[in-house]
Design a protein around this motif. Structure first.
Motif, short mmCIF file in Angstrom:
data_model
loop_
_atom_site.label_atom_id
_atom_site.label_comp_id
_atom_site.label_asym_id
_atom_site.label_seq_id
_atom_site.Cartn_x
_atom_site.Cartn_y
_atom_site.Cartn_z
N GLY A 123 5.82 -6.06 12.10
CA GLY A 123 5.32 -5.07 11.05
C GLY A 123 5.85 -5.49 9.72
O GLY A 123 6.75 -6.45 9.51
N ILE A 124 5.53 -5.06 8.62
CA ILE A 124 6.02 -5.20 7.35
C ILE A 124 7.29 -4.58 7.22
O ILE A 124 8.30 -5.41 6.81
N ASN A 127 -1.73 6.18 11.99
CA ASN A 127 -1.38 4.66 12.11
C ASN A 127 -2.28 4.38 13.37
O ASN A 127 -2.28 4.96 14.44
N ASN A 185 10.29 -5.97 12.60
CA ASN A 185 9.74 -5.95 11.18
C ASN A 185 10.26 -7.13 10.13
O ASN A 185 11.33 -7.47 10.42
N LEU A 187 1.81 -8.33 10.85
CA LEU A 187 0.60 -7.10 10.44
C LEU A 187 0.67 -6.87 9.03
O LEU A 187 1.30 -6.00 8.65
N GLY A 188 -0.08 -7.74 8.14
CA GLY A 188 -0.32 -7.56 6.78
C GLY A 188 -0.47 -8.82 5.94
O GLY A 188 0.74 -9.49 5.89
N GLN A 196 -3.01 -4.94 8.52
CA GLN A 196 -1.99 -3.74 8.79
C GLN A 196 -2.88 -2.73 9.10
O GLN A 196 -3.84 -2.24 8.62
N SER A 230 -2.21 0.49 9.26
CA SER A 230 -2.11 1.73 8.69
C SER A 230 -3.28 2.59 8.32
O SER A 230 -4.47 1.73 8.04
N ASN A 261 -5.24 1.43 5.19
CA ASN A 261 -6.04 0.32 5.20
C ASN A 261 -7.45 0.50 5.76
O ASN A 261 -7.79 0.48 6.87
#
Length: 201
Positions: free
Chosen positions: A38-39, A57, A96, A135-136, A174, A176, A179
């Motif tokens: 993850g970020i 999410n 992350n 992811l991102g 991502q 979220s 997004n």
């Protein structure tokens, strides 16, 4: 043992600001085939010490719908031990880029992301997953100095596949709820593409 600061209840919206700069525990296992990155933790995630815990999410539903997990995980009040074990037994680890909670990923500094990229490279070398999935795309571009990178499997300027450790490097959307481009079918399709790259049983 994973401990939720709130004792396995959902946080109140009014409580979230106190978790700015909080952290969340990784999910690691000895020989993962997949390392998900993850970020950074959101405030809800830091409040309950559970990855991707915010109700909006789509991370957990997309993993389940792609067939990577046997059950739909509800992490909104914390991650149950059996859910964490299910990931580990299926060779899925999670970390992350930056372990500092913010309301939005855009609040992270470039130097934090770059340091996170270096840490991730070391972790991938240690764990040796088949696939590393970040992811991102925006965070990936900043962390690794790749301003033109696109979603999907990553290649260098000479069109050679990029690896971290010995694992294929992929960048996925991502998940979220913020997004709008990453709908559930889109996320499921990406996870199924990643699952097809699994080398070990």
């Amino acid at each position: 043992m994973r401990i939720s600061p709130l004792g396995n209840r959902r946080p109140l919206r009014s409580e979230l600001p106190q978790y700015v700069n909080g952290t969340v525990d990784d999910i690691l296992c000895p020989h993962p085939w997949l390392l998900i990155v993850g970020i950074n933790p959101g405030l809800w995630t830091a409040a309950v010490n559970a990855p991707f815990a915010a109700p909006s999410n789509r991370f957990w539903p997309s993993l389940y719908n792609a067939g990577l997990l046997p059950n739909l995980v509800d992490a909104t009040a914390g991650l149950k031990p059996e859910d964490e074990l299910a990931m580990q037994e299926r060779g899925i680890a999670l970390t992350n880029l930056v372990n500092r909670a913010t309301a939005k990923a855009a609040e992270l500094r470039r130097d934090e992301l770059e340091a996170g990229g270096r840490r991730l490279a070391h972790l991938a070398q240690e764990l040796q997953p088949d696939v590393v999935a970040i992811l991102g795309i925006t965070a990936y571009r900043e962390a690794f100095g790749k301003p033109k990178a696109q979603l999907g499997r990553q290649y260098d300027d000479g069109d050679r596949p990029v690896s971290l450790g010995d694992g294929e490097l992929w960048v996925l959307p991502q998940p979220s709820g913020l997004n709008a481009h990453a709908t559930m079918p889109v996320l499921v399709d990406w996870w199924q593409q990643v699952a097809a790259r699994r080398r070990r049983s």
